[in-house]
Design an enzyme around this catalytic site. Structure first.
Site, short mmCIF file in Angstrom:
data_model
loop_
_atom_site.label_atom_id
_atom_site.label_comp_id
_atom_site.label_asym_id
_atom_site.label_seq_id
_atom_site.Cartn_x
_atom_site.Cartn_y
_atom_site.Cartn_z
N GLY A 1 0.79 -1.23 0.00
CA GLY A 1 0.00 0.00 0.00
C GLY A 1 0.82 1.27 0.00
N TYR B 1 -12.34 6.14 -8.37
CA TYR B 1 -11.78 6.75 -7.16
C TYR B 1 -11.60 8.26 -7.24
CZ TYR B 1 -10.24 1.86 -6.90
OH TYR B 1 -10.19 0.49 -6.92
N TYR C 1 -2.52 -0.73 -11.78
CA TYR C 1 -3.99 -0.73 -11.78
C TYR C 1 -4.58 -0.06 -13.02
CZ TYR C 1 -2.97 -2.16 -7.06
OH TYR C 1 -2.46 -2.83 -5.98
N GLU D 1 5.09 -5.88 0.89
CA GLU D 1 4.53 -6.25 -0.41
C GLU D 1 4.19 -5.03 -1.26
OE1 GLU D 1 2.29 -10.38 0.96
OE2 GLU D 1 1.17 -8.49 1.04
N PRO D 2 5.19 -4.30 -1.75
CA PRO D 2 4.90 -3.15 -2.62
C PRO D 2 4.45 -3.59 -4.00
CG PRO D 2 7.26 -3.54 -2.53
CD PRO D 2 6.63 -4.50 -1.55
N GLY D 3 3.47 -2.92 -4.54
CA GLY D 3 3.04 -3.17 -5.92
C GLY D 3 3.10 -1.88 -6.70
N ARG D 4 2.17 -0.98 -6.42
CA ARG D 4 2.13 0.34 -7.06
C ARG D 4 3.47 1.05 -6.95
NH1 ARG D 4 -2.66 3.46 -6.77
NH2 ARG D 4 -3.25 2.10 -5.03
N CYS E 1 -19.17 5.60 -24.21
CA CYS E 1 -20.53 6.14 -24.04
C CYS E 1 -20.91 6.09 -22.57
CB CYS E 1 -21.52 5.35 -24.90
SG CYS E 1 -21.26 5.60 -26.66
N GLU E 2 -20.28 6.94 -21.80
CA GLU E 2 -20.50 7.01 -20.37
C GLU E 2 -20.10 8.40 -19.90
OE1 GLU E 2 -21.33 6.93 -16.75
OE2 GLU E 2 -21.78 5.06 -17.83
#
Length: 446
Positions: free
Chosen positions: A261, A347, A404, A303-306, A374-375
Site C-alpha cells: 500500500g 476513485y 492498476y 509487499e509493494p506493488g504500485r 458512451c458514459e
C-alpha cells in the site's frame, strides 16, 4: 521553418517540465520536443503500436526494486502482482530476487511462466475456492494467507503434506488522512480482528490442524499510504499478539508480513511514502516492542506493488477532438478512456498529462481530457493545463499509469484492451499485444 528551427536556443528554454517524482526515471524531452522514455520517443511508439498504448520503463521498475532492497535491508520484498503482472514483468521480479504476491490462478500462471520460484509466492484472497487452493498447493506456493474461518478446514482437507501459512489479522490501525483506502480496521472484509479475539481463535484453530504450519501473521493497512508511522503501530500490535501466542500456546511465530500500500505521487505536490522513514519506523517498532515483550525479532516482509510499477508506466493517447462548450469547459477527447484507466471514474484519481509530440510553446488553458466511451463519467484528467492550440492528431502522455491500469482494464463498449510495450536503451518491445475484435468474439457461443 518553425520558430524552434530559427532560434535553436529555445530548445533549452522551452522543454516540458518532467517532474522526476512522477514520470519514469528515463523520461526526457528531445530536441524536437518529443517526450521520450527508455530512449524511445513516445510518438514512435504511437506510430508503431497505435494508441492507446501502455508504455513501461523497464529500467525504472528494476531501479525501484533495487532501491527497496538496498533501503529495507534484512526485509523480504514481495511484489504485489495485482498492480501489474505479465510474464515479462514476472521475469523482472525473478531477476530482481523478489517474491510475488498473487491473488488468482491467472497471476499464479503468469508468475510461473515468467520464472518466479513458486516457493517465493504468497497466495492471498478472502474467498479462495477449493480449485484455487488445490492448484496453488500442487504448484508449490510457499505461503498461503488464511483470511476466513471456513478456509482453515478447507485448506487442511486439500493437503497431503504440510503447508506453510500466514493468518491475516486486522490490527485496527486507522490510517484515514494518510491513505486513499483503509483495510487495517475491523469493519471491512479482510482478515481476523485482533481486538475481539477472532485472531487468537483463528490461530488456535490453525495450530490444531497438523497439516497447516503457521509461520507468521499478515496485515495490510490500505492503499496509497503516505506516512510510515501507521506501520509502526501495526507492528506493535501484531508483535504483542505474537508474544501472547507464545505465552498461551508455546508457539513462536517467526514471520511478520506488514503488506504494502505504499503511496506514490500522481500529480505535482502529491506526497509519497519515504522508504528511509519506513525502514526507521520498522526498526524502531521492532526494537521497542520486541524488547518490551522479550520476543525475538521476526522476519519482516513487505509487499509493494504500485510503488514499483506505477511510475514506470505511461499511457499514450492520440487527440481525436477538441470541443469548447459555450460558457463551460473545454473537452479534449482521446482514443482511450475509462476502459484502459478506470481509476478516475472509480476513485476520482488525478493524473499528470502533457503533450508528447512537440514543444508546447504557446499559452495553456485548463481542459478536461475525456475518453471515447458512451458514459458520462468517462474522464482521464480534470482541469489539466494543455496548450490552447491543441488539435486532433496531437499525442498526449499520461504519467504514473503502470499500476492498476492494465490489470483493471475492461472491454467496455466491446473495445479491445491496449497493448503493453516495454522500453529500454532505445528499444521498444511488445509485451502484451492489442486485443482485437476477433479476440472479443472468441468467447461467444453461437
Amino acid at each position: 521553418m518553425t520558430l524552434l528551427d530559427q532560434l535553436p536556443s529555445l530548445h533549452r528554454a522551452a522543454p516540458m517540465r518532467i517532474e522526476p517524482a512522477i514520470w519514469p526515471l528515463t523520461a526526457r524531452v528531445d530536441v524536437d520536443g518529443r517526450l521520450c522514455v527508455g530512449g524511445v520517443a513516445l510518438t514512435d511508439i504511437a506510430d508503431e503500436f497505435g494508441t492507446p498504448t501502455y508504455v513501461l520503463d523497464e529500467a525504472d521498475f528494476r531501479q525501484r526494486a533495487a532501491t527497496y532492497r538496498s533501503t529495507l535491508r534484512g526485509i523480504r520484498i514481495v511484489y504485489a502482482g495485482k498492480a501489474l503482472l505479465t510474464t515479462r514483468v514476472a521475469r523482472w521480479v525473478a531477476d530482481e530476487h523478489l517474491g510475488l504476491d498473487i491473488c488468482s490462478l491467472g497471476e499464479l500462471a503468469a508468475g510461473l511462466a515468467g520464472g518466479v520460484d513458486p516457493r517465493r509466492m504468497i497466495l492471498h484472497g478472502n474467498a479462495k475456492t477449493t480449485g484455487e487452493l488445490r492448484t496453488a498447493i500442487d504448484a508449490g506456493v510457499g505461503r498461503i494467507v488464511i483470511d476466513c474461518g471456513t478456509e482453515i478446514a478447507l485448506l487442511a482437507s486439500q493437503l497431503r503434506k504440510p503447508q506453510d501459512v500466514l493468518i491475516r489479522v486486522t490490527p485496527n490501525v486507522d490510517i484515514h488522512g494518510h491513505a486513499a483506502v483503509t483495510t487495517g480496521v475491523t469493519d471491512q472484509k479482510f482478515g481476523f480482528a485482533i481486538d475481539d479475539g477472532q485472531a487468537l481463535l483463528a490461530i488456535r484453530r490453525v495450530l490444531d490442524q497438523p497439516m497447516l504450519r503457521l509461520v507468521g501473521l499478515h496485515c495490510h493497512l490500505g492503499s496509497q499510504v503516505t506516512e510510515a508511522t501507521p506501520y509502526g503501530d501495526a507492528i506493535h500490535r501484531i508483535v504483542t499478539l505474537m508474544a501472547d501466542v507464545r505465552a498461551r500456546y508455546g508457539v513462536l511465530l517467526s514471520e511478520l508480513n506488514i503488506g504494502g500500500g505504499h503511496g506514490v505521487p500522481y500529480i505535482d505536490g502529491d506526497a509519497g511514502l519515504d522508504l528511509k522513514a519506513l525502514a526507521e519506523v520498522i526498526d524502531d517498532a521492532l526494537d521497542t516492542t520486541c524488547g518490551a515483550e522479550r520476543f525475538p525479532r521476526p522476519v519482516v516482509v513487505v509487499e509493494p506493488g504500485r510503488a514499483l510499477s506505477a511510475r514506470a508506466g505511461v499511457t499514450v493517447y492520440r487527440v481525436v477532438a477538441v470541443k469548447h462548450q459555450p460558457g463551460g469547459r473545454t473537452f479534449v477527447s482521446v482514443d482511450g478512456g475509462m476502459s484502459d484507466n478506470p481509476r478516475v471514474a472509480l476513485y476520482g484519481a488525478r493524473y499528470t498529462v502533457t503533450v508528447a509530440n512537440r514543444h508546447p510553446l504557446g499559452p495553456t488553458q485548463p481542459v478536461t481530457v475525456v475518453g471515447r466511451y458512451c458514459e458520462a463519467g468517462d474522464a482521464i484528467a480534470h482541469d489539466v493545463a494543455l496548450p490552447v492550440d491543441l488539435h486532433p492528431g496531437d499525442v498526449l502522455a499520461v504519467a504514473c499509469t503502470g499500476a492498476y491500469h492494465h490489470s483493471m482494464a475492461s472491454t467496455f463498449n466491446m473495445v479491445g484492451r491496449p497493448p503493453v510495450v516495454s522500453v529500454r536503451d532505445g528499444r521498444a518491445d511488445l509485451m502484451v499485444r492489442r486485443e482485437t475484435t476477433a479476440d472479443l468474439l472468441l468467447r461467444d457461443v453461437n
